[in-house]
Design an enzyme around this catalytic site. Structure first.
Site, short mmCIF file in Angstrom:
data_model
loop_
_atom_site.label_atom_id
_atom_site.label_comp_id
_atom_site.label_asym_id
_atom_site.label_seq_id
_atom_site.Cartn_x
_atom_site.Cartn_y
_atom_site.Cartn_z
CE1 TYR A 143 -3.35 -2.76 0.53
CE2 TYR A 143 -4.58 -0.83 1.18
CZ TYR A 143 -4.55 -2.15 0.79
OH TYR A 143 -5.72 -2.82 0.66
CG ASP A 225 -1.48 -19.94 -1.81
OD1 ASP A 225 -0.87 -20.02 -0.71
OD2 ASP A 225 -1.05 -20.52 -2.84
CG ASP A 249 -7.91 -4.94 1.67
OD1 ASP A 249 -8.91 -4.71 2.38
OD2 ASP A 249 -7.81 -4.58 0.48
CG ASP A 253 -13.33 -7.62 2.31
OD1 ASP A 253 -13.17 -6.91 3.33
OD2 ASP A 253 -13.76 -7.17 1.23
C1 IPM Z 1 -10.31 -1.73 4.13
C2 IPM Z 1 -10.61 -1.07 2.82
C3 IPM Z 1 -9.50 -0.07 2.52
C4 IPM Z 1 -8.22 -0.87 2.38
C5 IPM Z 1 -9.74 0.83 1.31
C6 IPM Z 1 -11.05 1.61 1.42
C7 IPM Z 1 -8.58 1.77 1.09
O1 IPM Z 1 -10.74 -2.03 1.83
O2 IPM Z 1 -10.20 -1.02 5.14
O3 IPM Z 1 -10.20 -2.96 4.16
O4 IPM Z 1 -7.95 -1.44 1.32
O5 IPM Z 1 -7.49 -0.92 3.35
MG MG Z 2 -10.78 -4.02 2.55
#
Ligand code: IPM
Ligand code: MG
Length: 368
Positions: A143, A225, A249, A253
């Protein structure tokens, strides 16, 4: 009497303001019923700040964020700002807050409440009672690594992101993760791609070293993975996962969805402790700004309310009121109250503000 804690609210974009409004109900409730009061300031971030100031985070807002006891952020981004320059994009504001406040440890719990197990896309017995904590490094890696650019070359362009980690960066986030594993079930998975990436090799080496400081924690290394696969195959094998910014990240999710709804998950992002033990901290729901339902009073405010509960626990050592709020969330769901994102047959569909209302009713019952 001790001074009130100072909070900065950054509602941001999309559903941010409406979910944040429900946290205000909880804050009012704490003020009235528990005599816990905060000094609250509010400011713009993300697209909302671009519209007013031409940038997603002003220096003045960053300065406020640096000087309060904790920040609560709603969500940033939306199609309206898809075409603005990358350095002022809504997401850039969020990333600058993380970076400049040195919030390197992003804690993302994924708990599957019993009432929600049916809503998971996985089989109920795989996820019921699930309780994972992902510790995502959040100020380094791909990032922020330099160079980061797109340049013109013959016949097209060339894009570069740089994945880079130092020993110190890996050490500090691993320490947080080991420490938290010690307060939970004593198991830590360190996740990287040491089979193909040099950052992965260093990550594994440093995690192993730090592990020697925590002999009581069971440390296991896993490729990212494989971790993605294991998360959907047998998620209950995990307790705490520590991983880099990009893998974190993605895996967070994935873990979030196991619980039945992204709309339920809180997060905390912490800096290191200063000499007085104070950590800067920002709390935010894991979900995004959901522009498709923004302004319609349909969003699920629970992730933001649970983020506020995490703030009470981690920034203010107020486990009692955090427990109350988490208990009220459980009871509200057990009553069959649902926003659209977690709606199931036979349940009662409510709006964002009705969910906030139902929650304060449950708080009332718990606090007698
Ligand atoms: C998260 C989001 C952020 C990230 C974005 C909005 C920049 O996806 O907080 O997971 O990628 O960190
Ligand atoms: Mg995210």
């Amino acid at each position: 009497m001790a001074a009130n804690k100072k909070l900065l609210f950054l509602p941001g974009d999309g559903i941010g303001p409406e979910v944040m409004g429900q946290v205000r109900k909880v804050i009012d409730w704490l003020d009235n019923r528990r005599h816990v009061s905060f000094d609250l300031d509010e400011d713009l971030v993300g697209g909302a700040a671009i519209d007013t100031h031409g940038t997603s985070l002003t220096d003045a807002t960053l300065d406020k964020a640096m000087n309060v006891d904790a920040v609560l952020l709603g969500a940033v981004g939306g199609p309206k700002w898809d075409n603005v320059a990358r350095d002022i994009r809504p997401e850039a504001g969020l990333l600058t807050l993380r970076k400049d406040m040195d919030l390197f440890a992003n804690l993302r719990p994924a708990n599957c409440l019993p009432a929600m197990a049916e809503a998971s896309s996985l089989k109920e017995d795989l996820v019921s009672g699930l309780d994972i904590l992902i510790v995502r490094e959040s100020t380094g890696g791909a990032y922020f690594g330099q160079p980061k650019m797109i340049e013109d070359i013959e016949g097209g362009q060339r894009a570069v992101d740089t994945q880079v980690y130092t020993t110190a960066e890996i050490e500090r986030v691993c320490r947080v993760a080991f420490d938290l594993a010690g307060k939970r079930n004593g198991k830590l998975h360190s996740v990287e791609k040491a089979n193909v990436m040099e950052t992965g090799v260093l990550w594994r080496q440093v995690a192993t070293e730090i592990g020697k400081e925590f002999p009581e924690i069971e440390l296991e290394h896993m490729y990212a993975d494989n971790c993605a696969m294991q998360l959907v195959r047998a998620p209950k094998q995990f307790d705490v996962i520590v991983t880099d910014n990009l893998f974190g990240d993605i895996l967070s999710d994935c873990a979030a969805m196991l619980t039945g709804s992204l709309g339920m998950l809180p997060s905390a992002t912490l800096s290191g402790a200063d000499q007085s033990g104070r950590r800067r901290a920002m709390y935010e729901p894991v979900h995004g700004s959901a522009p498709d339902i923004a302004g319609e009073d349909k969003a699920n405010p629970l992730a933001t309310i649970l983020s506020f509960a995490m703030m009470l626990r981690y920034s203010f050592g107020d486990g009692d009121n955090a427990d109350l709020i988490e208990g009220a969330v459980k009871n509200t769901l057990a009553r069959g109250i649902r926003t659209g994102d977690i709606m199931q047959d036979g349940m009662e569909l409510v709006s964002c503000s009705q969910m906030g209302q139902a929650l304060t009713e449950e708080l009332d019952k718990l606090a007698v």
